[in-house]
Enzyme design. Structure first.
Site, PDB file in Angstrom:
ATOM      1  N   TYR A  26    -136.334 138.816  37.719  1.00  0.00           N
ATOM      2  CA  TYR A  26    -135.149 139.629  38.050  1.00  0.00           C
ATOM      3  C   TYR A  26    -133.882 139.089  37.392  1.00  0.00           C
ATOM      4  O   TYR A  26    -132.946 139.833  37.132  1.00  0.00           O
ATOM      5  CB  TYR A  26    -134.998 139.672  39.571  1.00  0.00           C
ATOM      6  CG  TYR A  26    -134.329 140.905  40.103  1.00  0.00           C
ATOM      7  CD1 TYR A  26    -134.736 142.174  39.715  1.00  0.00           C
ATOM      8  CD2 TYR A  26    -133.302 140.816  41.031  1.00  0.00           C
ATOM      9  CE1 TYR A  26    -134.132 143.315  40.226  1.00  0.00           C
ATOM     10  CE2 TYR A  26    -132.699 141.949  41.561  1.00  0.00           C
ATOM     11  CZ  TYR A  26    -133.116 143.191  41.152  1.00  0.00           C
ATOM     12  OH  TYR A  26    -132.519 144.313  41.656  1.00  0.00           O
TER      13      TYR A  26
ATOM     14  N   LYS B  54    -126.729 141.830  42.085  1.00  0.00           N
ATOM     15  CA  LYS B  54    -126.928 142.374  43.433  1.00  0.00           C
ATOM     16  C   LYS B  54    -126.175 141.541  44.473  1.00  0.00           C
ATOM     17  O   LYS B  54    -125.669 142.085  45.467  1.00  0.00           O
ATOM     18  CB  LYS B  54    -128.418 142.421  43.776  1.00  0.00           C
ATOM     19  CG  LYS B  54    -129.198 143.473  43.007  1.00  0.00           C
ATOM     20  CD  LYS B  54    -128.716 144.885  43.312  1.00  0.00           C
ATOM     21  CE  LYS B  54    -129.607 145.927  42.679  1.00  0.00           C
ATOM     22  NZ  LYS B  54    -129.108 147.302  42.899  1.00  0.00           N
TER      23      LYS B  54
END
Length: 256
Positions: A155, A162
């Site tokens: 990720y 995020k």
């Protein structure tokens, strides 16, 4: 019996595929009585094609959330169509390929800046662009995140992006609460969306849910997450803001 969004006017971003959370959110919102308007970037024609599968016709507005001109014209276009807004769904995230897939230590700042701008700062930009459309009694802003309290394999810089999104939502909740504007996020488990498919090795990350999720998790079913978003858009959470609601089968609460 009326739906929980009866009479609400909702703007939904990020409808790119029928399998996306954004599509199912728009579908459920219509089924629960809302009028819905969509925004699209970079291919409005793709969103218009997918939107035909919704229960009711919707208008699609071209919107690049990093473009100040697009943001400035949004109020007029939405007002012309719906008159105002009672809710906004932020389903937007992007990172260049060199910011994903195990390249964390080598990603240049330019790519990190793009990820932060599109995935985090845009929550503030979109909210403020829509704010003049909100009624005096308030509105709901709901975004989508992927639990940023952990470092996920593959990720990479979407993780810090995020985390920035989650912090941005809390600060928006703080500053807009006095106007009864609620800002919350839904933290979803992995789904087979276009965003997920753009992450190299995402299947390895998603496999965690096969072993650790408390509830059985179906990567092909975005509806449970859409239900979470619709619930937060409704009046059933009148005093909930600055919150992250997990719709991930309970994995966030599991230890090793």
């Amino acid at each position: 019996m009326s739906g929980i969004l009866e009479g609400k006017r909702i703007l939904v971003t990020g409808v790119l595929m029928e399998s996306s959370i954004a599509f199912h959110t728009a579908k459920l919102a219509q089924e629960q009585g809302a009028e819905v308007i969509l925004t699209a970037w970079p291919r409005p024609s793709l969103t218009e094609r997918i939107a035909k599968k919704l229960p009711k016709p919707v208008k699609v507005i071209e919107l690049d959330v990093t473009n100040d001109e697009h943001l400035a014209r949004l109020e007029g276009l939405v007002r012309e169509e719906l008159g105002g807004l009672d809710g906004v769904v932020h389903s937007i995230g992007f990172a260049p390929q060199d910011a994903l897939g195990g390249n964390f230590l080598n990603t240049p700042f330019e790519s990190v800046a793009t990820a932060m701008h599109v995935s985090a700062f845009s929550l503030k930009s979109l909210t403020m662009a829509c704010k003049p459309l909100f009624p005096a009694e308030g509105a709901a802003v709901v975004g989508l995140t992927f639990d940023a309290q952990f470092a996920w394999p593959q990720y990479d810089w979407m993780g810090p992006a995020k985390a920035a999104l989650e912090a941005t939502s809390r600060y928006l909740a703080r500053d807009l609460g006095k106007e009864n504007i609620r800002c919350n996020l839904v933290s979803a488990g992995p789904l087979g969306s276009m965003a997920a498919k753009s992450i190299p090795g995402f299947s390895d990350l998603a496999d965690t849910w096969n072993h650790r999720s408390m509830l059985e998790w179906d990567m092909s079913d975005p509806e449970p997450t859409g239900r979470g978003v619709v619930a937060l858009l409704s009046d059933w959470f009148p005093k909930t803001t600055g919150e992250i609601v997990h719709v991930d089968g309970g994995l966030h609460a599991m230890g090793a």
